[in-house]
Enzyme design. Sequence first.
Site, PDB file in Angstrom:
ATOM      1  N   HIS A  10       0.825  -1.209   0.000  1.00 40.60           N
ATOM      2  CA  HIS A  10       0.000   0.000   0.000  1.00 40.60           C
ATOM      3  C   HIS A  10       0.862   1.263   0.000  1.00 40.60           C
ATOM      4  O   HIS A  10       0.575   2.244  -0.690  1.00 40.60           O
ATOM      5  CB  HIS A  10      -0.916  -0.048   1.232  1.00 40.60           C
ATOM      6  CG  HIS A  10      -1.715   1.194   1.463  1.00 40.60           C
ATOM      7  ND1 HIS A  10      -1.410   2.084   2.466  1.00 40.60           N
ATOM      8  CD2 HIS A  10      -2.778   1.700   0.814  1.00 40.60           C
ATOM      9  CE1 HIS A  10      -2.268   3.082   2.433  1.00 40.60           C
ATOM     10  NE2 HIS A  10      -3.108   2.889   1.443  1.00 40.60           N
ATOM     11  N   GLU A  50       2.200   1.817  -3.400  1.00 44.17           N
ATOM     12  CA  GLU A  50       1.156   2.406  -4.261  1.00 44.17           C
ATOM     13  C   GLU A  50       1.163   3.929  -4.115  1.00 44.17           C
ATOM     14  O   GLU A  50       1.159   4.663  -5.102  1.00 44.17           O
ATOM     15  CB  GLU A  50      -0.205   1.823  -3.862  1.00 44.17           C
ATOM     16  CG  GLU A  50      -1.403   2.475  -4.522  1.00 44.17           C
ATOM     17  CD  GLU A  50      -2.541   2.710  -3.537  1.00 44.17           C
ATOM     18  OE1 GLU A  50      -2.981   3.871  -3.425  1.00 44.17           O
ATOM     19  OE2 GLU A  50      -3.004   1.750  -2.872  1.00 44.17           O
ATOM     20  N   HIS A  51       1.172   4.411  -2.863  1.00 40.61           N
ATOM     21  CA  HIS A  51       1.185   5.871  -2.650  1.00 40.61           C
ATOM     22  C   HIS A  51       2.426   6.506  -3.290  1.00 40.61           C
ATOM     23  O   HIS A  51       2.335   7.546  -3.931  1.00 40.61           O
ATOM     24  CB  HIS A  51       1.201   6.184  -1.148  1.00 40.61           C
ATOM     25  CG  HIS A  51      -0.162   6.276  -0.552  1.00 40.61           C
ATOM     26  ND1 HIS A  51      -0.624   7.425   0.046  1.00 40.61           N
ATOM     27  CD2 HIS A  51      -1.159   5.370  -0.445  1.00 40.61           C
ATOM     28  CE1 HIS A  51      -1.856   7.208   0.501  1.00 40.61           C
ATOM     29  NE2 HIS A  51      -2.194   5.984   0.220  1.00 40.61           N
ATOM     30  N   GLU A  74      -4.437   7.925   7.324  1.00 46.45           N
ATOM     31  CA  GLU A  74      -5.350   6.974   6.679  1.00 46.45           C
ATOM     32  C   GLU A  74      -5.608   5.790   7.620  1.00 46.45           C
ATOM     33  O   GLU A  74      -6.737   5.328   7.763  1.00 46.45           O
ATOM     34  CB  GLU A  74      -4.730   6.504   5.355  1.00 46.45           C
ATOM     35  CG  GLU A  74      -5.688   5.682   4.504  1.00 46.45           C
ATOM     36  CD  GLU A  74      -5.096   5.280   3.144  1.00 46.45           C
ATOM     37  OE1 GLU A  74      -4.002   5.768   2.795  1.00 46.45           O
ATOM     38  OE2 GLU A  74      -5.742   4.483   2.451  1.00 46.45           O
TER      39      GLU A  74
END
Lengths: 426, 426
Positions: free
Chosen positions: B71, B74-75, B146
């Site tokens: 994840h 991905e960012h 997040e």
Amino acid sequence: MNKFNSRELCPGVYLNSVPDGRFKTGKILVDMYLPLIEDTAAENALLIQLLGRCCERCPDYLSLNREMNSLYGALLSTSCSKIGDFQQLSLSISALDDRYTLFGEKLSGKLIGLLCDLIFRPRLEGEAFVSEDVEQERRKLLETIQAEINEKRSYAISQCVKLLCEGDKVAVDKYGSAEAVSALTPEQLYKAWINLKQRALFNITVVGELDVDFIGESFKAEIEKSPRQPYDKKITPLVAVDEIKEKTERQKVMQSKLVMGFSLDNKNNTRYSLKLMTLVLGGTPSSKLFLNVREKKSLCYYCAANNNSHKGYLLVDSGVEKQNIEQTREEILNQINEMKNGNITDFEIEAAKLAMAQTCGMITDSIGAMADFFAYQFFDDEILTPEQRAEAIASVTKDEIVKAANSVELKAVYILTGDDEEGEQQ
Amino acid sequence: MKAENEIIEIANERLNEKYYKIKHSSGLTVFVFPKQDYKSSYAIYGTNFGSIDNHFIVDGQEIRVPDGIAHYLEHKLFESKDGDAFTKYAKTGANANAYTSFEKTCYLFSCSSNLEDNLKILLGFVQNPYFTDETVAKEQGIIGQEIRMYDDSPDWRVMFNLLEGMYHNHPIKIDIAGTVETIAEITPKKLYQCYNAFYTPHNMALCVVGNAQPEEVLKLVDEFVKPVPEKKIERIYPDEPIDVVKDYVEQTFPVLIPMFQLGFKADGSVKLDEKRAAGCEVALFAFASNSSPMYKQLMDEGLINESFGYEQVEMNGVNAVLFSGESQNPKRVAEVIRKHVRSALKNGIDPEEFEIAKKAVYAQYALELNSVQAIGGGLIGCEFSGRELFKCIDAISALTLDEAQDMLAFLLNPDRCTLSVVKGDD
């Protein structure tokens, strides 16, 4: 260009259609509008659930579900929301297009009949709804109300709207209060149903390859059985007060929510200039709020702006760490001031216009988005196609954006945050 | 000399659709699904690398990476030396995003014009990683926010508590984004290790759906995706006992109505082909849809509301079914579901319910073919699961009752399940 037709079937009853053979399904959406008032919000919210539960022909939810599933899992949905001064009750059905059934079955002709059965022939006991149906749906509605607090972002937004619009119809909860729902009787709900048939504004939207004339005639024949005296189709803009209202609520949350409510002048600015101003401020990943508050300053996970064109207000909502609330608030105001002072680059404007043009282009390829797009314009003076809307936004000038931004005034600040102890632990 | 691309046309006559599957000379699998008369396009570029891939052997080297790294990657991939991809998309207006799931990471956009420019942006940034100490450190704040946002989400908590209750060792029980502590261990070197292992053409797929033709897509893939030797990746998953860890987990949370998930654990080593996958979907619909005997009992006892639903979970090492919803009495819900599982295993699925379920599941697939996003998601999901989309649809109408019954028995074992509850303090 989408073919779009709209006509008034009879007073207060409108039929819109978007004939389109590209889809595998067809959809009929019936929106019903009633004034949003404290005294009747709960009964209308429960009424739409009762109408979607069963009818004379399918007298319990199981027989109705079975009927829907036999129609290739046709989807029936009900919803209760608010739009301006109105409570919007919606009932929609979407089903596989006749061309694609496995054995040549024809489903399309049955859809409007089923919707009319649900709206005009509910299961009744004399002049009342059946009490066991009322009890089941009441429980479900109370649980829906209880669950609203679980979605922190939407909960915080609705609390800010209440604070900002205190005293206005739009501040009324769309489901009414839990107390009001608990007190409703089957007789009262029957009266609410009669009122719906006689006074609601109806807006029917049909998308796909369906026989629109047949749908219109079927619906008209039913509605004309009731003496009609429809409500006025008019929304009164929000009258803003001269103070800034503030409210802080404490719950066990890890991430705080900051929602700021602003008034807007929607008389002297067009809805397109207000929309574009909102997009430049916080409607896209290249907006001022996203790039500055989130990316550059890393103050929050999200920070977005949305405007309500019917009532004339703007909300900026963000998810922030407790210790950053004040700084985020200042930075949001700072970005709005930048816009008021005309510090907007051509790139920012072009990016917002392009994003809008792209979004409008995509709407035409989605049956649900298209139905919603046209239905949402019910209270507008003119109905635009997605292409026309994109063009209207594209023609807004920088001066108009600056003018719209100068009508933005802070009126409410709502904060949802953790208890002090938890804040210190972080 | 350039290696040839291998193009296969795959059609479905009944639904009047076709698409192209291309084994590109670089090793990348490319899907192009033209939608007649659609204005918009959707592209999704994915790698078969998700949160569960935290331990692997590549080029003979065994590597363990911190939880949440897929994840995080991905960012960070959105950034490059010459600015971030969102800024580039802002110039085309595309609606771009990305997501990381348990087993894949996908980068996507929707647009209604400029497909070529958008594809160049997408292929360009995904092919060109740029991680430095400074940029990697900066992301800790945003991802930390997040993670906190998910900590406040009862749906998210109830699911991960459930997975911790069901799985002893499998990394499905680890939060996709990791924790504030694990993401602190992420360095540029570790990001490059993951990138070099999993972001290779052989481990990736590109789907372009809508207003697109294979030639224009392939031209760009030729330009951006260069052949590299295929890397052998061995993913290491710990041994997972067939039984659950515990049958009940609970967390207190500021919710007014308790939320629950009931998870059934099936043999994770079984791979589902088209026929078995269809069997699972139809069997679950017949067993748990809103016209099933189980649903009726749950509703009649006032145990569930509209939020009730089920989901089948399938990935490397995992097959499971999760039932979820809100209830004042989750333990009773679990009891009723288990009772109906026993009865369905003993008495079999009702033949009439089975026929209804087949049509409904078929129509769900047909409905997905309306949407460029759903098609793109479906193609990439099928590719990474080793299935073909149209074969999945055809397998539904060809399914027999016995086959569905076998899959129900495979999925639901009443002695291998966990109930997870999130409820208020009282």
